[in-house]
Design a protein around this motif. Structure first.
Motif, PDB file in Angstrom:
ATOM      1  N   GLY A 201      76.442  51.981  76.468  1.00 18.43           N
ATOM      2  CA  GLY A 201      75.347  51.700  75.552  1.00 18.43           C
ATOM      3  C   GLY A 201      75.348  52.731  74.445  1.00 18.43           C
ATOM      4  N   LEU A 202      74.738  52.389  73.314  1.00 19.27           N
ATOM      5  CA  LEU A 202      74.744  53.277  72.156  1.00 19.27           C
ATOM      6  C   LEU A 202      73.353  53.419  71.567  1.00 19.27           C
ATOM      7  CD1 LEU A 202      77.925  51.989  70.268  1.00 19.27           C
ATOM      8  CD2 LEU A 202      77.714  54.093  71.612  1.00 19.27           C
ATOM      9  N   PRO A 203      73.070  54.555  70.919  1.00 17.98           N
ATOM     10  CA  PRO A 203      71.804  54.685  70.201  1.00 17.98           C
ATOM     11  C   PRO A 203      71.687  53.622  69.109  1.00 17.98           C
ATOM     12  CG  PRO A 203      72.890  56.814  70.415  1.00 17.98           C
ATOM     13  CD  PRO A 203      73.880  55.791  70.863  1.00 17.98           C
ATOM     14  N   ASN A 204      70.465  53.143  68.903  1.00 15.08           N
ATOM     15  CA  ASN A 204      70.278  52.116  67.867  1.00 15.08           C
ATOM     16  C   ASN A 204      70.336  52.693  66.458  1.00 15.08           C
ATOM     17  OD1 ASN A 204      67.331  52.363  66.601  1.00 15.08           O
ATOM     18  ND2 ASN A 204      67.149  52.862  68.782  1.00 15.08           N
ATOM     19  N   ASN A 205      70.123  54.009  66.322  1.00 14.85           N
ATOM     20  CA  ASN A 205      70.249  54.737  65.052  1.00 14.85           C
ATOM     21  C   ASN A 205      69.222  54.350  63.989  1.00 14.85           C
ATOM     22  OD1 ASN A 205      72.306  56.368  65.982  1.00 14.85           O
ATOM     23  ND2 ASN A 205      73.938  55.020  65.257  1.00 14.85           N
ATOM     24  N   GLY A 206      68.138  53.719  64.407  1.00 16.57           N
ATOM     25  CA  GLY A 206      67.025  53.493  63.492  1.00 16.57           C
ATOM     26  C   GLY A 206      66.901  52.069  62.992  1.00 16.57           C
ATOM     27  N   ASP A 207      65.659  51.726  62.595  1.00 21.14           N
ATOM     28  CA  ASP A 207      65.339  50.419  61.997  1.00 21.14           C
ATOM     29  C   ASP A 207      65.519  49.266  62.968  1.00 21.14           C
ATOM     30  OD1 ASP A 207      64.821  51.606  59.435  1.00 21.14           O
ATOM     31  OD2 ASP A 207      66.989  51.717  59.115  1.00 21.14           O
ATOM     32  N   MET A 208      65.429  49.518  64.261  1.00 22.02           N
ATOM     33  CA  MET A 208      65.567  48.438  65.227  1.00 22.02           C
ATOM     34  C   MET A 208      64.276  47.628  65.318  1.00 22.02           C
ATOM     35  SD  MET A 208      67.157  48.418  69.065  1.00 22.02           S
ATOM     36  CE  MET A 208      66.086  49.662  69.788  1.00 22.02           C
ATOM     37  N   HIS A 209      64.426  46.355  65.538  1.00 22.44           N
ATOM     38  CA  HIS A 209      63.311  45.410  65.638  1.00 22.44           C
ATOM     39  C   HIS A 209      63.604  44.471  66.806  1.00 22.44           C
ATOM     40  CE1 HIS A 209      61.135  41.678  63.764  1.00 22.44           C
ATOM     41  NE2 HIS A 209      60.383  42.273  64.680  1.00 22.44           N
TER      42      HIS A 209
ATOM     43  N   GLN B  63      67.126  57.319  68.761  1.00 26.38           N
ATOM     44  CA  GLN B  63      67.971  57.765  69.873  1.00 26.38           C
ATOM     45  C   GLN B  63      67.976  56.787  71.041  1.00 26.38           C
ATOM     46  OE1 GLN B  63      65.492  59.471  68.446  1.00 26.38           O
ATOM     47  NE2 GLN B  63      66.178  61.518  67.836  1.00 26.38           N
ATOM     48  N   VAL B  64      67.040  55.842  71.069  1.00 24.33           N
ATOM     49  CA  VAL B  64      66.948  54.906  72.186  1.00 24.33           C
ATOM     50  C   VAL B  64      68.189  54.010  72.212  1.00 24.33           C
ATOM     51  CG1 VAL B  64      65.668  52.935  73.092  1.00 24.33           C
ATOM     52  CG2 VAL B  64      64.441  54.964  72.300  1.00 24.33           C
ATOM     53  N   LEU B  65      68.709  53.818  73.408  1.00 25.90           N
ATOM     54  CA  LEU B  65      69.968  53.094  73.569  1.00 25.90           C
ATOM     55  C   LEU B  65      69.788  51.584  73.542  1.00 25.90           C
ATOM     56  CD1 LEU B  65      71.510  55.172  76.497  1.00 25.90           C
ATOM     57  CD2 LEU B  65      71.901  55.479  74.043  1.00 25.90           C
ATOM     58  N   ILE B  66      70.823  50.907  73.080  1.00 25.56           N
ATOM     59  CA  ILE B  66      71.014  49.478  73.348  1.00 25.56           C
ATOM     60  C   ILE B  66      72.056  49.424  74.463  1.00 25.56           C
ATOM     61  CG2 ILE B  66      71.745  47.242  72.436  1.00 25.56           C
ATOM     62  CD1 ILE B  66      70.993  48.225  69.663  1.00 25.56           C
ATOM     63  N   PRO B  67      71.626  49.192  75.705  1.00 23.96           N
ATOM     64  CA  PRO B  67      72.564  49.270  76.824  1.00 23.96           C
ATOM     65  C   PRO B  67      73.104  47.894  77.213  1.00 23.96           C
ATOM     66  CG  PRO B  67      70.336  49.246  77.659  1.00 23.96           C
ATOM     67  CD  PRO B  67      70.231  49.059  76.157  1.00 23.96           C
TER      68      PRO B  67
ATOM     69  N   VAL C 207      67.318  41.022  69.154  1.00 21.57           N
ATOM     70  CA  VAL C 207      67.382  42.445  68.842  1.00 21.57           C
ATOM     71  C   VAL C 207      68.128  42.625  67.521  1.00 21.57           C
ATOM     72  CG1 VAL C 207      68.171  44.710  69.621  1.00 21.57           C
ATOM     73  CG2 VAL C 207      67.408  42.991  71.303  1.00 21.57           C
ATOM     74  N   THR C 208      67.442  43.200  66.549  1.00 24.96           N
ATOM     75  CA  THR C 208      68.045  43.494  65.250  1.00 24.96           C
ATOM     76  C   THR C 208      68.207  45.001  65.122  1.00 24.96           C
ATOM     77  OG1 THR C 208      66.983  41.543  64.268  1.00 24.96           O
ATOM     78  CG2 THR C 208      67.809  43.230  62.756  1.00 24.96           C
ATOM     79  N   ALA C 209      69.443  45.444  64.939  1.00 25.56           N
ATOM     80  CA  ALA C 209      69.745  46.877  64.817  1.00 25.56           C
ATOM     81  C   ALA C 209      70.838  47.022  63.769  1.00 25.56           C
ATOM     82  CB  ALA C 209      70.185  47.459  66.162  1.00 25.56           C
ATOM     83  N   PRO C 210      70.458  47.103  62.499  1.00 28.40           N
ATOM     84  CA  PRO C 210      71.441  46.992  61.410  1.00 28.40           C
ATOM     85  C   PRO C 210      72.490  48.089  61.364  1.00 28.40           C
ATOM     86  CG  PRO C 210      69.285  47.679  60.571  1.00 28.40           C
ATOM     87  CD  PRO C 210      69.090  47.281  61.998  1.00 28.40           C
ATOM     88  N   HIS C 211      72.249  49.219  62.031  1.00 33.37           N
ATOM     89  CA  HIS C 211      73.208  50.319  61.954  1.00 33.37           C
ATOM     90  C   HIS C 211      74.323  50.221  62.990  1.00 33.37           C
ATOM     91  CE1 HIS C 211      70.645  52.201  59.021  1.00 33.37           C
ATOM     92  NE2 HIS C 211      69.618  52.143  59.852  1.00 33.37           N
ATOM     93  N   VAL C 212      74.151  49.358  64.003  1.00 36.18           N
ATOM     94  CA  VAL C 212      75.199  49.230  65.027  1.00 36.18           C
ATOM     95  C   VAL C 212      75.572  47.779  65.322  1.00 36.18           C
ATOM     96  CG1 VAL C 212      74.750  51.441  66.165  1.00 36.18           C
ATOM     97  CG2 VAL C 212      73.466  49.409  66.858  1.00 36.18           C
ATOM     98  N   LEU C 213      74.768  46.818  64.884  1.00 34.35           N
ATOM     99  CA  LEU C 213      75.058  45.410  65.131  1.00 34.35           C
ATOM    100  C   LEU C 213      75.350  44.698  63.805  1.00 34.35           C
ATOM    101  CD1 LEU C 213      72.248  44.448  67.706  1.00 34.35           C
ATOM    102  CD2 LEU C 213      74.531  45.359  68.175  1.00 34.35           C
ATOM    103  N   THR C 214      76.237  43.708  63.864  1.00 33.19           N
ATOM    104  CA  THR C 214      76.577  42.954  62.651  1.00 33.19           C
ATOM    105  C   THR C 214      75.593  41.830  62.381  1.00 33.19           C
ATOM    106  OG1 THR C 214      78.048  41.495  63.922  1.00 33.19           O
ATOM    107  CG2 THR C 214      79.028  43.479  62.920  1.00 33.19           C
ATOM    108  N   ARG C 215      74.846  41.441  63.395  1.00 33.93           N
ATOM    109  CA  ARG C 215      73.840  40.394  63.258  1.00 33.93           C
ATOM    110  C   ARG C 215      72.862  40.551  64.428  1.00 33.93           C
ATOM    111  NH1 ARG C 215      78.328  37.994  65.522  1.00 33.93           N
ATOM    112  NH2 ARG C 215      77.954  36.861  67.482  1.00 33.93           N
TER     113      ARG C 215
END
Length: 272
Positions: free
Chosen positions: A184-192, A174-178, A211-219
């Motif tokens: 800003g949006l929730p990272n939706n899991g597996d963020m590094h 639930q933590v945002l990438i602002p 920041v790696t967030a595979p559920h909301v970022l393309t890279r």
């Protein structure tokens, strides 16, 4: 409810210690007191004393020049949030007073930071609310196999010269990438989150983040945030409580001083 005598041994075994008295604990399972040598070694680390304030101008510039590489769905939602902000209806993504978490504490904050060095740990103290605290363990430990998710995650670090390298996992989905206080949006899991913190010159800190967030970022999103050291006492961090901004002072029927919740807009801003 009465317990069968046949169940008592099993229940008691759960209450007994996992090791016999006098047996050695598993390696790394105890926090040992720091040695005088470890305290002395702290003097060899770089000087990060003082209060560090974020470069808000640079944050605003990077919102346009270096936004996160959102996937198509996330990009459309961010564009809608930004349009609402331009029309005078910002979402106020932090008005619920929950912790910013990572990476928000470092990439999108108007609050000052302090760094406290102790043997085996760097503690980041954030202004406003006692829950804006990061614990970065530098005692050589690895990440837990399955860390309990939290707002700031599990951070382990090591020093490469005067640079603190920090690896953070176990962040709540639930933590945002602002990118601003209204988008800003929730990272939706597996963020590094990987960081390299170092001071340039005397009073400028660079936090280089990946920041790696595979559920909301393309890279992976690679960005740097700047903090400036403040030595004047007027910059010392004082107590601040986010929720206090959502209540007003009042006197109740018993004559006691109390806080009364204020009404807010749909975006979370207190009404006059």
């Amino acid at each position: 409810m009465r317990c069968s005598s046949s169940l008592l041994p099993a229940l008691l075994s759960l209450l007994l210690p996992l090791r016999a008295p006098g047996a050695e604990p598993a390696p790394g399972s105890r926090i040992l007191p720091p040695t005088p040598q470890q305290w002395t070694a702290l003097a060899k680390l770089p000087d990060w004393s003082g209060v560090w304030t974020p470069d808000k101008g640079d944050e605003a510039r990077q919102e346009k020049s270096n936004p996160p590489p959102w996937n198509a769905k996330a990009a459309a939602r961010i564009a809608a949030m930004q349009a609402d902000e331009r029309s005078g209806h910002p979402h106020g993504i932090f008005t619920n007073c929950l912790p910013y978490g990572m990476p928000g504490l470092m990439v999108m904050t108007h609050n000052a930071l302090e760094f406290l060095f102790t043997p085996g740990r760097v503690t980041v103290l954030g202004e406003s609310d006692g829950n804006r605290i990061r614990r970065i363990y530098t005692d050589g430990r690895a990440h837990a196999d399955d860390p309990d998710p939290s707002f700031h995650g599990e951070s382990v670090g090591h020093w490469e010269g005067d640079t603190l390298v920090v690896d953070t996992v176990g962040i709540l989905p639930q933590v945002l990438i602002p990118i601003s206080e209204a988008a800003g949006l929730p990272n939706n899991g597996d963020m590094h989150v990987l960081e390299r913190l170092h001071v340039v010159g005397q009073d400028v800190m660079h936090d280089e983040l990946t920041v790696t967030a595979p559920h909301v970022l393309t890279r992976p999103w690679v960005t740097t945030r700047l903090f400036y050291r403040q030595r004047a006492r007027k910059f010392e961090i004082e107590e601040g409580v986010c929720l206090q901004g959502l209540v007003r002072d009042a006197i109740d029927q018993s004559g006691d001083a109390v806080f009364v919740p204020m009404k807010t807009t749909a975006e979370g801003a207190p009404l006059p």
